[in-house]
Motif scaffolding. Structure first.
Motif, PDB file in Angstrom:
ATOM      1  N   ARG A 135     -16.651   8.515  11.803  1.00  0.00           N
ATOM      2  CA  ARG A 135     -16.171   7.259  11.222  1.00  0.00           C
ATOM      3  C   ARG A 135     -15.686   6.331  12.340  1.00  0.00           C
ATOM      4  NH1 ARG A 135     -14.986   7.547   5.590  1.00  0.00           N
ATOM      5  NH2 ARG A 135     -15.355   9.637   4.755  1.00  0.00           N
ATOM      6  N   GLN A 136     -16.306   5.188  12.425  1.00  0.00           N
ATOM      7  CA  GLN A 136     -15.957   4.208  13.451  1.00  0.00           C
ATOM      8  C   GLN A 136     -16.064   2.812  12.861  1.00  0.00           C
ATOM      9  OE1 GLN A 136     -18.917   5.363  16.363  1.00  0.00           O
ATOM     10  NE2 GLN A 136     -17.461   6.603  17.521  1.00  0.00           N
ATOM     11  N   VAL A 159     -16.058  -1.075  17.796  1.00  0.00           N
ATOM     12  CA  VAL A 159     -14.696  -1.222  18.313  1.00  0.00           C
ATOM     13  C   VAL A 159     -14.025   0.143  18.142  1.00  0.00           C
ATOM     14  CG1 VAL A 159     -12.559  -2.540  18.203  1.00  0.00           C
ATOM     15  CG2 VAL A 159     -14.720  -3.615  17.516  1.00  0.00           C
ATOM     16  N   LEU A 160     -13.998   0.914  19.218  1.00  0.00           N
ATOM     17  CA  LEU A 160     -13.595   2.314  19.129  1.00  0.00           C
ATOM     18  C   LEU A 160     -12.087   2.502  19.153  1.00  0.00           C
ATOM     19  CD1 LEU A 160     -16.255   3.842  21.565  1.00  0.00           C
ATOM     20  CD2 LEU A 160     -16.399   3.583  19.079  1.00  0.00           C
ATOM     21  N   SER A 161     -11.395   1.759  20.027  1.00  0.00           N
ATOM     22  CA  SER A 161      -9.946   1.950  20.148  1.00  0.00           C
ATOM     23  C   SER A 161      -9.306   0.751  20.816  1.00  0.00           C
ATOM     24  CB  SER A 161      -9.636   3.223  20.946  1.00  0.00           C
ATOM     25  OG  SER A 161     -10.092   3.097  22.285  1.00  0.00           O
ATOM     26  N   PRO A 170     -10.769  -0.190   8.815  1.00  0.00           N
ATOM     27  CA  PRO A 170     -10.515  -1.598   9.128  1.00  0.00           C
ATOM     28  C   PRO A 170      -9.030  -1.949   9.139  1.00  0.00           C
ATOM     29  CG  PRO A 170     -12.365  -1.418   7.615  1.00  0.00           C
ATOM     30  CD  PRO A 170     -11.784  -0.040   7.747  1.00  0.00           C
ATOM     31  N   GLN A 171      -8.260  -1.308   8.260  1.00  0.00           N
ATOM     32  CA  GLN A 171      -6.838  -1.618   8.197  1.00  0.00           C
ATOM     33  C   GLN A 171      -6.124  -1.204   9.476  1.00  0.00           C
ATOM     34  OE1 GLN A 171      -5.396  -3.402   5.695  1.00  0.00           O
ATOM     35  NE2 GLN A 171      -3.638  -3.463   7.104  1.00  0.00           N
ATOM     36  N   GLY A 213     -10.659 -12.014  15.668  1.00  0.00           N
ATOM     37  CA  GLY A 213     -11.902 -12.739  15.391  1.00  0.00           C
ATOM     38  C   GLY A 213     -13.108 -11.862  15.161  1.00  0.00           C
ATOM     39  N   VAL A 214     -12.906 -10.675  14.584  1.00  0.00           N
ATOM     40  CA  VAL A 214     -14.040  -9.827  14.214  1.00  0.00           C
ATOM     41  C   VAL A 214     -13.903  -9.429  12.741  1.00  0.00           C
ATOM     42  CG1 VAL A 214     -14.364  -8.872  16.525  1.00  0.00           C
ATOM     43  CG2 VAL A 214     -12.914  -7.668  14.896  1.00  0.00           C
ATOM     44  N   LEU A 215     -15.054  -9.211  12.112  1.00  0.00           N
ATOM     45  CA  LEU A 215     -15.064  -8.650  10.763  1.00  0.00           C
ATOM     46  C   LEU A 215     -15.445  -7.178  10.903  1.00  0.00           C
ATOM     47  CD1 LEU A 215     -15.002  -8.870   7.678  1.00  0.00           C
ATOM     48  CD2 LEU A 215     -17.425  -9.528   7.759  1.00  0.00           C
ATOM     49  N   PRO A 216     -14.430  -6.278  10.819  1.00  0.00           N
ATOM     50  CA  PRO A 216     -14.722  -4.854  11.041  1.00  0.00           C
ATOM     51  C   PRO A 216     -15.219  -4.175   9.768  1.00  0.00           C
ATOM     52  CG  PRO A 216     -12.365  -5.161  10.736  1.00  0.00           C
ATOM     53  CD  PRO A 216     -13.003  -6.522  10.600  1.00  0.00           C
ATOM     54  N   VAL A 217     -16.228  -3.334   9.920  1.00  0.00           N
ATOM     55  CA  VAL A 217     -16.780  -2.559   8.812  1.00  0.00           C
ATOM     56  C   VAL A 217     -16.843  -1.097   9.239  1.00  0.00           C
ATOM     57  CG1 VAL A 217     -18.803  -2.149   7.353  1.00  0.00           C
ATOM     58  CG2 VAL A 217     -18.146  -4.492   7.941  1.00  0.00           C
ATOM     59  N   GLN A 218     -16.372  -0.226   8.363  1.00  0.00           N
ATOM     60  CA  GLN A 218     -16.432   1.193   8.690  1.00  0.00           C
ATOM     61  C   GLN A 218     -17.878   1.688   8.613  1.00  0.00           C
ATOM     62  OE1 GLN A 218     -15.189   4.427   5.964  1.00  0.00           O
ATOM     63  NE2 GLN A 218     -13.576   4.866   7.464  1.00  0.00           N
ATOM     64  N   PHE A 219     -18.273   2.444   9.621  1.00  0.00           N
ATOM     65  CA  PHE A 219     -19.645   2.951   9.662  1.00  0.00           C
ATOM     66  C   PHE A 219     -19.620   4.407  10.114  1.00  0.00           C
ATOM     67  CE2 PHE A 219     -23.926   3.493  11.455  1.00  0.00           C
ATOM     68  CZ  PHE A 219     -24.693   2.950  10.427  1.00  0.00           C
ATOM     69  N   TYR A 220     -20.452   5.204   9.477  1.00  0.00           N
ATOM     70  CA  TYR A 220     -20.588   6.611   9.844  1.00  0.00           C
ATOM     71  C   TYR A 220     -21.915   7.118   9.285  1.00  0.00           C
ATOM     72  CZ  TYR A 220     -18.955   7.244   5.037  1.00  0.00           C
ATOM     73  OH  TYR A 220     -18.824   7.170   3.677  1.00  0.00           O
TER      74      TYR A 220
END
Length: 364
Positions: A135-136, A159-161, A170-171, A213-220
């Motif tokens: 999960r990233q 965006v790993l860390s 995302p939270q 300024g990014v829209l993060p989405v969880q991906f795995y």
């Protein structure tokens, strides 16, 4: 943009070809003569007669057709669709839907075996899958002029860390940027196979939101073994089918609003999207790798199946509904009346498609 458009054309062409291939194969199996099997819409570019069937390639690739002997109801006799048994007509009309669902199922099985990205909330699960990719967070969008763009982030980057804090939700990223508002932070990102460190100066807004300024989405990606993959694929396909059917129901109810929005020049909120919307989404997903593109391909295949099975004129489901009505009542419609029903239905579908496209242009 050109590559994305070509990709959409290729996807839709394959899906329509598979759909029409279903009609063709089932008609041949039932002994119904296929007068023409065409890829694309006329005018014809190339045609070759093989036996009783003309195989044609036509100018406009977004489509295809199978022309059956007697399908207009004006020609009976051996090899005619009109003279075929009701159950054979049913199989021919619904074979395209079946092929699209079968293709979607095969894509899902392949993804389950190689790495299945998240498809739905509370999606069906069976067995004990392993993570072929953990999960990233992936940057679905990077805002122009934002700290993220200044730091060198691009759409599709992971965006790993941040400052050593690993992000999986995302939270977590939102909490991190808020806690470090106005500060310069060290982010670990991955672009393709390259992992690197970047620094970003977070905005110190009045509400201390620490804007990045990014829209993060969880991906795995989940990996299933050969025993469980077919079962998981079947369960997810059923979920997607019902979700698509529900979405189409809401879309049909939103058609009056689409008409109103066209004249009021406003965007109407709807889950339905046409080629413009598909091009927009694929443009964002291309950098995410092959598996998300295959998910889009699979979803469109299911949507094509669900849409065609609806009992609306000009669609496979509408043609079958008229056949069933005639079978139950024992009354036969005049062929010219039936043709007019499907013609008007086709024109109505074209109008709806234009409305969806106009709404997509406003949205995107």
């Amino acid at each position: 943009m050109i590559v994305t458009i070509l990709l959409v054309v290729a996807m839709l062409s394959v899906l329509v070809f598979v759909h029409e291939l279903g009609h063709f194969l089932e008609a041949r199996r039932a002994g119904i003569d296929v007068e023409e099997f065409g890829f694309g819409f006329p005018p014809r570019v190339f045609g070759r007669q093989v036996g009783r069937t003309l195989y044609s390639i036509n100018l406009f690739p977004l489509g295809g057709f199978v022309r059956l002997k007697g399908e207009s109801g004006d020609e009976a006799g051996p090899g005619s669709f009109t003279s075929a048994r009701f159950k054979d007509k049913t199989k021919v009309l619904l074979a395209g839907v079946g092929m699209n669902l079968a293709l979607a199922y095969l894509v899902l099985v392949g993804l389950c075996l190689t790495g299945l990205p998240p498809v739905l909330d509370n999606q069906f699960n069976f067995g004990n899958p392993t993570y072929s990719q953990p999960r990233q967070l992936i940057a679905a969008e990077v805002v122009k002029g934002s700290p993220a763009e200044t730091a060198g982030l691009k759409e599709g980057d992971y965006v790993l860390s941040g400052n050593g804090v690993v992000f999986e939700q995302p939270q977590q990223l939102a909490d991190f940027t808020k806690a470090h508002a106005g500060q310069t932070v060290n982010l670990t990102i991955r672009h393709g196979s390259e992992e690197r460190q970047v620094t970003a100066k977070l905005h110190d807004a009045a509400n201390k939101d620490g804007y990045l300024g990014v829209l993060p989405v969880q991906f795995y990606k989940l990996h299933y073994d050969l025993l469980h993959a077919p079962v998981v694929a079947a369960g997810i396909l059923v979920q997607i089918f019902w979700a698509t059917l529900s979405g189409l129901g809401h879309f049909l109810l939103s058609i009056p609003a689409l008409f109103g929005g066209l004249f009021a020049r406003k965007v109407v909120a709807t889950e339905a999207t046409g080629p413009i919307g598909i091009i927009y989404f694929l443009g964002h997903l291309r950098s995410f790798g092959l598996s998300p593109l295959l998910l889009i391909f699979m979803n469109i295949s299911v949507a094509l199946a669900v849409f065609n099975v609806l009992p609306l004129p000009a669609l496979d489901g509408g043609r079958w509904a008229l056949l069933a009505w005639q079978k139950l009542t024992g009354r036969k419609l005049d062929p010219s009346l039936e043709n007019r029903i499907h013609t008007y239905g086709f024109l109505a579908l074209i109008l709806i498609a234009l409305l969806v496209t106009a709404n997509d242009i406003k949205r995107f």
